[in-house]
Design an enzyme around this catalytic site. Structure first.
Site, PDB file in Angstrom:
ATOM      1  N   HIS A  59      -2.388  -0.908  -3.598  1.00  0.00           N
ATOM      2  CA  HIS A  59      -3.566  -0.054  -3.481  1.00  0.00           C
ATOM      3  C   HIS A  59      -3.347   1.216  -4.301  1.00  0.00           C
ATOM      4  O   HIS A  59      -2.376   1.942  -4.072  1.00  0.00           O
ATOM      5  CB  HIS A  59      -3.826   0.305  -2.027  1.00  0.00           C
TER       6      HIS A  59
ATOM      7  N   ASP B  50      -5.648  -5.008   4.820  1.00  0.00           N
ATOM      8  CA  ASP B  50      -5.893  -5.813   3.622  1.00  0.00           C
ATOM      9  C   ASP B  50      -4.656  -6.646   3.318  1.00  0.00           C
ATOM     10  O   ASP B  50      -3.554  -6.106   3.207  1.00  0.00           O
ATOM     11  CB  ASP B  50      -6.222  -4.888   2.443  1.00  0.00           C
TER      12      ASP B  50
ATOM     13  N   SER C  27       0.865  -1.177   0.000  1.00  0.00           N
ATOM     14  CA  SER C  27       0.000   0.000   0.000  1.00  0.00           C
ATOM     15  C   SER C  27       0.904   1.231   0.000  1.00  0.00           C
ATOM     16  O   SER C  27       1.737   1.373  -0.890  1.00  0.00           O
ATOM     17  CB  SER C  27      -0.933  -0.044   1.215  1.00  0.00           C
TER      18      SER C  27
END
Length: 346
Positions: free
Chosen positions: A41, A134, A14
């Site tokens: 992401h 996540d 991310s």
């Protein structure tokens, strides 16, 4: 490496991910006997092509934007497009819109779960720098399916929260800084591929559900969810539908609605908080509009000389003002609490 049994490395990251990926990929050999699939992401308007071009300048591996239905090859890196999930189905890639998971698209969990379901012990999962949680469930799926689990050492990560969340929830095989990760991967990928794979039934089942929903844009049947888990009293923060807690042998709770949205327990809590905040802002706007109407009524009645009615509207204006101030205070406290919670989750 055994023929027809490819090795696959899946990477999730991310915030700070591009720098970490550039460092890692620059140190891997051109003939790496494994395919690499990456989910980072991204905002929906990001350019995956631009990012892939950037990676190609720093590695001897071939970097491409993942394409739906194509096979993956050793020594090649496949990067998920923005606003699209990347999964594997057998030896092919699926690049699909699909419902969000953990409020992300692309999401790390679907890629890791599908790699675990189809490649088991021949899959390696890597989590790099980032926020939120996540990838935690996906990493546990790889671990339970016999794959290799690797996380960037939190002290080495620009944003350590995501590695810390994975480290806290999953019994990982390796926790290493980027400077050691490329050498580790080279050694691991030289090991013989596993001929026989035993995949936990719940992981295979959920991977098939997600693959079907994301590929065909159809809702998960209630029957499938009833078989896979237990209906809860919670509502999906993304669509408002019912949520099922999926049965599993692992330790991390996960939830899925019949529209296909999926959550870890942490991401579900955050999603509920975001949904509540949106509702409160709508309520605040409505109260302020009502106050303005009452204020106009008060002024009109005052001009007409209807002081009794004017006083009644003035009282209602003051009452509305109290409600608005209380709601603003609640929103302020809610935002502060969510900020602390996000910091904890990363």
């Amino acid at each position: 490496m055994t023929e027809n049994i490819p090795k696959i490395i899946v990477i999730g990251t991310s915030a700070g991910g591009m720098q970490a990926l550039t460092t890692l990929l620059s140190r891997l050999p051109e003939k790496l006997p494994a395919s690499i699939l990456i989910v980072q992401h991204l905002s929906p308007d990001s350019s995956a092509t631009f990012l892939v071009d950037r990676l190609n300048k720093h590695t001897r591996l071939v970097c491409k934007v993942a394409e739906h239905g194509l096979g993956f090859e050793p020594g090649t890196v496949y990067f998920s497009p923005a606003d699209m999930h990347l999964l594997v189905s057998g030896n092919k890639m699926l690049v699909v819109k699909g419902p969000r998971e953990n409020q992300f698209r692309p999401s790390i969990d679907p890629l890791f779960r599908s790699a675990a379901a189809y490649h088991g012990g021949n899959a390696a999962g890597i989590i790099l720098t980032g926020f939120m949680s996540d990838g935690v469930i996906g990493m546990e799926c790889i671990k339970r399916s016999g794959g290799i689990t690797i996380v960037q050492h939190p002290d080495d990560a620009e944003f350590p929260a995501l590695p810390e969340n994975v480290l806290r929830k999953v019994d990982l095989d390796y926790v290493v800084p980027l400077s050691e990760m490329s050498t580790l991967l080279e050694e691991l990928m030289q090991r013989p591929a596993q001929q026989s794979l035993t995949i936990p039934a719940d992981i295979r089942q959920e991977a098939l559900i997600a693959e079907r929903v994301m590929s065909n844009s159809t809702q998960t049947s209630i029957e499938d969810l009833e078989k896979a888990g237990t209906r809860t009293a919670y509502s999906c923060p993304d669509c408002g539908g019912g949520l099922w807690e999926l049965s599993q042998e692992g330790t991390i709770k996960r939830f899925r609605c019949h529209s296909g949205h999926a959550f870890s327990q942490d991401s579900l809590l955050l999603g509920m908080s975001n949904s509540l905040e949106e509702t409160l802002w709508v309520a605040l706007r409505t109260l302020e509009e009502r106050r303005n109407i009452l204020l106009n009524m008060f002024q009109d009645e005052t001009i007409k000389g209807n002081h009794r009615w004017a006083n009644m509207q003035e009282e209602r204006v003051e009452e509305m003002k109290v409600h608005i101030e209380r709601l603003r205070e609640l929103l302020s406290k809610s935002s502060a609490a969510d900020g602390e919670h996000i910091g904890e989750l990363g």
